[in-house]
Design a protein around this motif. Structure first.
Motif, mmCIF file in Angstrom:
data_model
loop_
_atom_site.group_PDB
_atom_site.id
_atom_site.type_symbol
_atom_site.label_atom_id
_atom_site.label_comp_id
_atom_site.label_asym_id
_atom_site.label_seq_id
_atom_site.Cartn_x
_atom_site.Cartn_y
_atom_site.Cartn_z
ATOM 1 N N PHE A 136 0.764 -1.277 -0.060
ATOM 2 C CA PHE A 136 0.028 0.066 -0.265
ATOM 3 C C PHE A 136 0.905 1.083 -0.040
ATOM 4 O O PHE A 136 0.435 2.283 -0.736
ATOM 5 C CB PHE A 136 -0.912 0.124 1.140
ATOM 6 N N TYR A 137 1.785 1.211 0.907
ATOM 7 C CA TYR A 137 2.908 2.638 0.979
ATOM 8 C C TYR A 137 3.675 2.683 -0.229
ATOM 9 O O TYR A 137 3.741 3.794 -0.842
ATOM 10 C CB TYR A 137 3.412 2.677 2.289
ATOM 11 N N ASP A 138 4.064 1.335 -0.828
ATOM 12 C CA ASP A 138 4.675 1.437 -2.124
ATOM 13 C C ASP A 138 3.956 2.177 -3.149
ATOM 14 O O ASP A 138 4.345 2.853 -4.112
ATOM 15 C CB ASP A 138 5.176 0.037 -2.475
ATOM 16 N N ALA A 139 2.839 1.961 -3.402
ATOM 17 C CA ALA A 139 1.989 2.185 -4.431
ATOM 18 C C ALA A 139 1.590 3.908 -4.087
ATOM 19 O O ALA A 139 1.656 4.559 -5.028
ATOM 20 C CB ALA A 139 0.808 1.539 -4.656
ATOM 21 N N THR A 140 1.197 4.115 -2.866
ATOM 22 C CA THR A 140 0.947 5.448 -2.603
ATOM 23 C C THR A 140 2.057 6.576 -2.806
ATOM 24 O O THR A 140 1.760 7.559 -3.280
ATOM 25 C CB THR A 140 0.410 5.355 -1.090
#
Length: 213
Positions: free
Chosen positions: A149-153
């Motif tokens: 999630f944080y990678d994509a965000t």
């Protein structure tokens, strides 16, 4: 020639990450309640340089054995920061952030984590994002839960490495430090990490990434 790693190498990396996550969860779960409370208070004090009046600060709701950010939330409010919490999308992996208010309506998302109802802002609007993690190394790399999630965000930070905002600050117990986090092409290093033993800033790494872009 393709730059794609062989299937065996990918499988080894997945197994390595899985075992590392298991070991780090065990180490974190072994900490006493008293130690955890003291560590959370210490981390809040170390975060003061990021808590300027009017700044948009993204925190997280601690889940499982993650270090609590409740003392940090209260200190940020005292410093007149605007505090935001992540919202998991119904589809995809790009988080948004909703502002925290004392009497705000809340609910639990599909992972059982508390979220806030309200207008959500994009990660680009935050001044600092305090991020949960399972492991980190002294190169500034972060091992997350594996959901991405944080990678994509935060992918925009990798594509625009000149950006200084939002600052990405990992929060962890000192026992979550490892010799080296297994990395992949999309992994983005932190700007800093906070533990009960101190604050470490990785600005030199950010500079090297910009130079090599």
């Amino acid at each position: 020639m393709s730059n794609t790693p062989p299937v065996s190498a990918v499988s080894d990396l997945v197994r390595h990450k899985s075992e590392l996550r298991r070991q780090l969860r065990q180490a974190r779960q072994a900490l006493s309640p008293q130690y955890r409370r003291q560590a959370a208070q210490r981390v809040a004090k170390l975060a003061r340089p990021y808590l300027k009046s009017g700044r948009r600060i993204a925190l997280y709701q601690a889940y499982g054995s993650e270090i609590s950010l409740q003392p940090l939330l209260m200190l940020a409010r005292q410093q007149r920061c605007r505090v935001f919490l992540p919202v998991v999308p119904k589809r995809g992996r790009r988080l948004s952030f909703t502002e925290w208010q004392p009497q705000q309506s809340r609910y639990r998302n599909r992972f059982g984590i508390v979220e806030l109802r309200g207008v959500a802002l994009a990660a680009k609007k935050m001044h600092t994002i305090f991020m949960p993690l399972l492991g980190f190394d002294l190169q500034g790399y972060r091992l997350g839960q594996g959901g991405g999630f944080y990678d994509a965000t935060l992918a925009f930070r990798r594509h625009h490495q000149h950006l200084q905002q939002p600052r990405l600050v990992g929060v962890a117990f000192a026992c979550q430090q490892v010799a080296a986090v297994p990395t992949e092409a999309w992994d983005l290093p932190l700007d800093a990490v906070l533990t009960e033993r101190g604050r470490r800033v990785f600005s030199s790494l950010r500079s090297r990434l910009r130079d090599n872009a």
